[in-house]
Write a protein that holds these residues in place. Structure first.
Motif, PDB file in Angstrom:
ATOM      1  N   UNK A 140       0.690  -1.227  -0.119  1.00  0.00           N
ATOM      2  CA  UNK A 140      -0.252  -0.035  -0.078  1.00  0.00           C
ATOM      3  C   UNK A 140       0.924   1.281  -0.046  1.00  0.00           C
ATOM      4  N   UNK A 141       1.898   1.145   0.864  1.00  0.00           N
ATOM      5  CA  UNK A 141       2.732   2.542   0.902  1.00  0.00           C
ATOM      6  C   UNK A 141       3.542   2.731  -0.399  1.00  0.00           C
ATOM      7  N   UNK A 142       3.792   1.444  -1.139  1.00  0.00           N
ATOM      8  CA  UNK A 142       4.756   1.768  -2.420  1.00  0.00           C
ATOM      9  C   UNK A 142       3.802   2.589  -3.355  1.00  0.00           C
ATOM     10  N   UNK A 143       2.562   2.084  -3.435  1.00  0.00           N
ATOM     11  CA  UNK A 143       1.414   3.000  -4.279  1.00  0.00           C
ATOM     12  C   UNK A 143       1.438   4.373  -3.907  1.00  0.00           C
ATOM     13  N   UNK A 144       1.123   4.638  -2.651  1.00  0.00           N
ATOM     14  CA  UNK A 144       0.998   5.977  -2.183  1.00  0.00           C
ATOM     15  C   UNK A 144       2.347   6.825  -2.222  1.00  0.00           C
ATOM     16  N   UNK A 145       3.702   6.067  -2.301  1.00  0.00           N
ATOM     17  CA  UNK A 145       4.783   6.797  -2.475  1.00  0.00           C
ATOM     18  C   UNK A 145       4.863   7.167  -4.073  1.00  0.00           C
ATOM     19  N   UNK A 146       4.544   6.215  -4.710  1.00  0.00           N
ATOM     20  CA  UNK A 146       4.751   6.365  -6.127  1.00  0.00           C
ATOM     21  C   UNK A 146       4.001   7.388  -6.550  1.00  0.00           C
ATOM     22  N   UNK A 147       2.509   7.584  -6.075  1.00  0.00           N
ATOM     23  CA  UNK A 147       1.921   8.846  -6.510  1.00  0.00           C
ATOM     24  C   UNK A 147       2.386  10.224  -6.000  1.00  0.00           C
ATOM     25  N   UNK A 148       2.945  10.090  -4.865  1.00  0.00           N
ATOM     26  CA  UNK A 148       3.550  11.571  -4.076  1.00  0.00           C
ATOM     27  C   UNK A 148       4.568  11.822  -5.116  1.00  0.00           C
ATOM     28  N   UNK A 149       5.305  10.830  -5.638  1.00  0.00           N
ATOM     29  CA  UNK A 149       6.460  11.163  -6.628  1.00  0.00           C
ATOM     30  C   UNK A 149       6.144  11.144  -7.924  1.00  0.00           C
ATOM     31  N   UNK A 150       4.907  11.381  -8.315  1.00  0.00           N
ATOM     32  CA  UNK A 150       4.387  11.282  -9.941  1.00  0.00           C
ATOM     33  C   UNK A 150       4.545  10.509 -10.620  1.00  0.00           C
ATOM     34  N   UNK A 151       4.702   9.067 -10.057  1.00  0.00           N
ATOM     35  CA  UNK A 151       4.900   8.042 -10.974  1.00  0.00           C
ATOM     36  C   UNK A 151       3.767   7.048 -10.992  1.00  0.00           C
ATOM     37  N   UNK A 152       2.553   7.604 -10.399  1.00  0.00           N
ATOM     38  CA  UNK A 152       1.593   6.743 -10.403  1.00  0.00           C
ATOM     39  C   UNK A 152       0.336   7.860 -10.421  1.00  0.00           C
TER      40      UNK A 152
END
Ligand code: APR
Length: 252
Positions: free
Chosen positions: A90-102
């Motif tokens: 779950x945190x992977x996807x949240x971090x990816x969104x925060x970094x503009x990757x998702x």
């Protein structure tokens, strides 16, 4: 064992390269992403449907037997789910969104763990457990202990509260349907985590993304219906192991 680990690392590396090259990446998650948060999946030997009768979540059954349905709904979705915490996937996807990757996460889960992990653009394809709607007057409320006390829980108007997730026999919320359709048509990479591909219409989302030439990355300890059909990069592992490995490489 060594071969398995090499294969795992190779697939992780391929996934990282695909994500870095992607212009629009979307997550698509199922019950498997929350298994290591303590929430059992629906299907399989230890799945919820081996313990409970799925009939309790059939809409017309619920209307006829609200007390019986609610007993099970409370046990599964409020007493039990309530204690779960997001995990590394779950945190992977949240971090990816925060970094503009998702761009977004489409989830079939109603457990709200993506929100708890910090994801913002979450498309809840089957609705969520965080809200109750009165079956009589349409009022909405939060499932607090006080509200859930009744058997079945009832609104002040006397109507029975129903969780705001879809029961068997109900349609997919129209906004979620439209947003998922958009994601499937516009993403060039879709990451599937912990989902069988057996449940429709949800299963059409990754199929549509693949038909629109998105690269499909799949994380699952066991092959799913997607694996042979549309998966391009198969990371055969539990969500937490894969999530940690991807976080390490993506944010190195
Ligand atoms: N990590 C990743 N995946 C896992 C893990 C794990 N630790 N453990 C199990 N899985 C995989 C299983 O191999 C399986 O493919 O997660 C999947 C769980 O399958 P289901 O329980 O059938 O979940 P899902 O496909 O999401 O079901 C969708 O079914 O009843 C409905 O509405 C309900 O949203 C739910 C829908």
């Amino acid at each position: 064992m060594q071969d398995e680990n090499n294969e795992f690392m190779e697939q992780v590396q391929l996934a990282v390269e695909t994500i870095h090259a992607s212009r629009h990446c979307t997550g698509f998650t199922g019950a498997g992403i929350s298994v290591e948060s303590g929430i059992p999946p629906f299907r399989g030997d230890n799945g919820l449907w081996s313990k409970y009768d799925p009939m309790v979540l059939d809409l017309s059954y619920f209307h006829r037997n609200p007390e019986e349905s609610w007993k099970v709904i409370k046990e599964i979705f409020y007493t039990f789910f309530g204690k779960a915490q997001p995990n590394a996937a779950h945190t992977l996807l949240a971090k990816m969104e925060q970094q503009g990757m998702l761009n977004a996460v489409i989830t079939q889960n109603i457990d709200t763990l993506h929100h708890q992990a910090g994801s913002r653009n979450v498309i809840e394809y089957h609705g969520s457990s965080r809200k109750l709607v009165c079956t009589s007057c349409g009022r909405e409320t939060e499932p607090t202990e006080e509200v859930l006390k009744g058997s079945p829980p009832r609104c002040d108007c006397g109507g029975v509260w129903k969780p705001d997730f879809i029961f068997f026999g109900e349609s997919i919320p129209s906004e979620a349907l439209a947003q998922s359709q958009y994601e499937a048509e516009h993403c060039d990479c879709m990451i599937l985590i912990g989902t069988t591909g057996e449940v429709y219409p949800a299963a059409t989302v990754p199929q549509k993304a693949s038909a629109h030439r998105a690269t499909i990355i799949e994380i699952n300890p066991s092959p799913s219906l997607y694996t042979d059909q549309i998966t391009d990069i198969f990371i055969q592992a539990e969500a937490v192991k894969a999530g940690k490995a991807l976080q390490k490489k993506l944010f190195a």
